[in-house]
Design a protein around this motif. Structure first.
Motif, PDB file in Angstrom:
ATOM      1  N   HIS A   1       0.893  -1.201  -0.033  1.00 38.65           N
ATOM      2  CA  HIS A   1      -0.094  -0.197   0.040  1.00 38.65           C
ATOM      3  C   HIS A   1       0.745   1.481  -0.002  1.00 38.65           C
ATOM      4  CE1 HIS A   1      -4.208  -2.057   1.511  1.00 38.65           C
ATOM      5  NE2 HIS A   1      -3.354  -2.726   0.750  1.00 38.65           N
ATOM      6  N   VAL A   2       2.261   1.011   0.174  1.00 39.21           N
ATOM      7  CA  VAL A   2       3.080   2.102   0.061  1.00 39.21           C
ATOM      8  C   VAL A   2       3.289   2.650  -1.453  1.00 39.21           C
ATOM      9  CG1 VAL A   2       5.512   3.062   0.344  1.00 39.21           C
ATOM     10  CG2 VAL A   2       4.510   1.556   1.954  1.00 39.21           C
ATOM     11  N   TRP A   3       2.907   3.998  -1.417  1.00 35.96           N
ATOM     12  CA  TRP A   3       2.942   4.774  -2.890  1.00 35.96           C
ATOM     13  C   TRP A   3       4.393   5.311  -3.209  1.00 35.96           C
ATOM     14  CZ3 TRP A   3      -1.850   7.976  -3.850  1.00 35.96           C
ATOM     15  CH2 TRP A   3      -3.093   7.294  -3.684  1.00 35.96           C
ATOM     16  N   GLY A   4       5.230   5.370  -2.167  1.00 36.38           N
ATOM     17  CA  GLY A   4       6.466   6.157  -2.384  1.00 36.38           C
ATOM     18  C   GLY A   4       6.828   6.741  -1.185  1.00 36.38           C
ATOM     19  N   LEU A   5       8.084   7.439  -1.285  1.00 33.32           N
ATOM     20  CA  LEU A   5       8.589   8.383  -0.333  1.00 33.32           C
ATOM     21  C   LEU A   5       8.934   9.827  -0.914  1.00 33.32           C
ATOM     22  CD1 LEU A   5      11.733   5.795   0.741  1.00 33.32           C
ATOM     23  CD2 LEU A   5       9.394   5.855   1.652  1.00 33.32           C
ATOM     24  N   LEU A   6       8.793  10.422   0.143  1.00 35.66           N
ATOM     25  CA  LEU A   6       8.774  12.138  -0.041  1.00 35.66           C
ATOM     26  C   LEU A   6       9.951  12.502   0.133  1.00 35.66           C
ATOM     27  CD1 LEU A   6       5.029  12.803   1.142  1.00 35.66           C
ATOM     28  CD2 LEU A   6       5.786  12.338  -1.206  1.00 35.66           C
ATOM     29  N   ARG A   7      10.180  13.980   0.017  1.00 38.08           N
ATOM     30  CA  ARG A   7      11.618  14.615   0.222  1.00 38.08           C
ATOM     31  C   ARG A   7      11.566  14.604   1.945  1.00 38.08           C
ATOM     32  NH1 ARG A   7      12.325  20.058  -2.540  1.00 38.08           N
ATOM     33  NH2 ARG A   7      12.034  18.516  -4.017  1.00 38.08           N
ATOM     34  N   PRO A   8      12.728  14.187   2.329  1.00 40.32           N
ATOM     35  CA  PRO A   8      12.990  14.138   3.654  1.00 40.32           C
ATOM     36  C   PRO A   8      13.010  15.331   4.390  1.00 40.32           C
ATOM     37  CG  PRO A   8      14.725  13.011   2.703  1.00 40.32           C
ATOM     38  CD  PRO A   8      14.066  13.587   1.471  1.00 40.32           C
ATOM     39  N   VAL A   9      12.671  15.519   5.671  1.00 40.46           N
ATOM     40  CA  VAL A   9      12.466  16.746   6.470  1.00 40.46           C
ATOM     41  C   VAL A   9      13.711  16.619   7.499  1.00 40.46           C
ATOM     42  CG1 VAL A   9      11.128  18.039   7.954  1.00 40.46           C
ATOM     43  CG2 VAL A   9       9.993  16.771   6.130  1.00 40.46           C
ATOM     44  N   TYR A  10      14.254  17.880   7.781  1.00 32.08           N
ATOM     45  CA  TYR A  10      15.186  17.950   8.699  1.00 32.08           C
ATOM     46  C   TYR A  10      15.033  18.682   9.900  1.00 32.08           C
ATOM     47  CZ  TYR A  10      17.638  16.141   4.750  1.00 32.08           C
ATOM     48  OH  TYR A  10      17.961  15.311   3.526  1.00 32.08           O
ATOM     49  N   ASP A  11      14.733  18.100  10.966  1.00 32.73           N
ATOM     50  CA  ASP A  11      14.556  18.596  12.297  1.00 32.73           C
ATOM     51  C   ASP A  11      15.531  19.708  12.825  1.00 32.73           C
ATOM     52  OD1 ASP A  11      16.183  17.377  14.108  1.00 32.73           O
ATOM     53  OD2 ASP A  11      14.363  16.031  14.896  1.00 32.73           O
ATOM     54  N   PRO A  12      15.189  20.331  13.765  1.00 33.14           N
ATOM     55  CA  PRO A  12      16.184  21.266  14.386  1.00 33.14           C
ATOM     56  C   PRO A  12      17.597  20.673  14.887  1.00 33.14           C
ATOM     57  CG  PRO A  12      14.112  22.059  15.206  1.00 33.14           C
ATOM     58  CD  PRO A  12      13.919  20.717  14.669  1.00 33.14           C
ATOM     59  N   GLN A  13      17.590  19.402  15.105  1.00 32.17           N
ATOM     60  CA  GLN A  13      18.659  18.804  15.624  1.00 32.17           C
ATOM     61  C   GLN A  13      19.422  17.928  14.201  1.00 32.17           C
ATOM     62  OE1 GLN A  13      15.995  18.660  17.966  1.00 32.17           O
ATOM     63  NE2 GLN A  13      17.267  20.239  19.001  1.00 32.17           N
ATOM     64  N   LYS A  14      18.988  18.460  13.083  1.00 35.20           N
ATOM     65  CA  LYS A  14      19.425  17.885  12.072  1.00 35.20           C
ATOM     66  C   LYS A  14      19.017  16.479  11.945  1.00 35.20           C
ATOM     67  CE  LYS A  14      21.152  21.779  10.835  1.00 35.20           C
ATOM     68  NZ  LYS A  14      20.158  22.633  10.484  1.00 35.20           N
ATOM     69  N   ALA A  15      18.144  15.941  12.314  1.00 32.88           N
ATOM     70  CA  ALA A  15      17.838  14.479  12.401  1.00 32.88           C
ATOM     71  C   ALA A  15      17.139  14.409  10.736  1.00 32.88           C
ATOM     72  CB  ALA A  15      16.865  14.090  13.423  1.00 32.88           C
TER      73      ALA A  15
END
Length: 140
Positions: A98-112
């Motif tokens: 059911h997974v269609w795909g992955l979207l652009r990563p997001v980087y949190d304030p701690q750079k995770a």
């Protein structure tokens, strides 16, 4: 009749558009993953999201979020992280197909690095969910 954005044709188009990014991102390590669940509720297109429990420790308590969390060493990849966390948080088992795909990563304030995983979960009755009260207050 399914809304156009959740139709089989819409899903196929989305899968094609995300195929390249999905292959690249799936092979990269990440800190965390979230599931972006596309669904319909009473025939209306919707996104399933949560309200993080105020009992959680750390900076995310009480936040609105998609189901997900940190990658565990036992997780095969970010898709498995997102699906595992969704099962743990909401009692919702989403099959990998059911997974269609992955979207652009997001980087949190701690750079995770947080990778959004887009999936179609189909028609959903919110009452069928079993939220883990230790992690989730609610959402939808």
């Amino acid at each position: 009749m399914l809304p156009d954005c959740l139709s089989a044709e819409g899903e196929l188009r989305c899968r094609r558009l995300l195929a390249g990014a999905t292959a690249r991102l799936r092979a990269r390590p990440a800190s965390a993953a979230v599931l972006v669940p596309l669904c319909s509720v009473r025939g209306v297109p919707a996104l399933l999201y949560t309200l993080r429990s105020s009992r959680l420790t750390g900076r995310h308590k009480g936040d609105v979020s998609f189901p997900g969390g940190k990658c565990d060493p036992a997780d095969q990849d970010v898709v498995h992280t997102a699906l595992r966390e969704t099962q743990e948080e909401l009692g919702l088992a989403v099959p990998e197909e059911h997974v269609w795909g992955l979207l652009r990563p997001v980087y949190d304030p701690q750079k995770a690095t947080v990778v959004p995983v887009l999936a179609g979960v189909g028609p959903l009755d919110p009452q069928s969910l079993r939220p883990n009260s230790e992690e989730v207050s609610w959402g939808m």
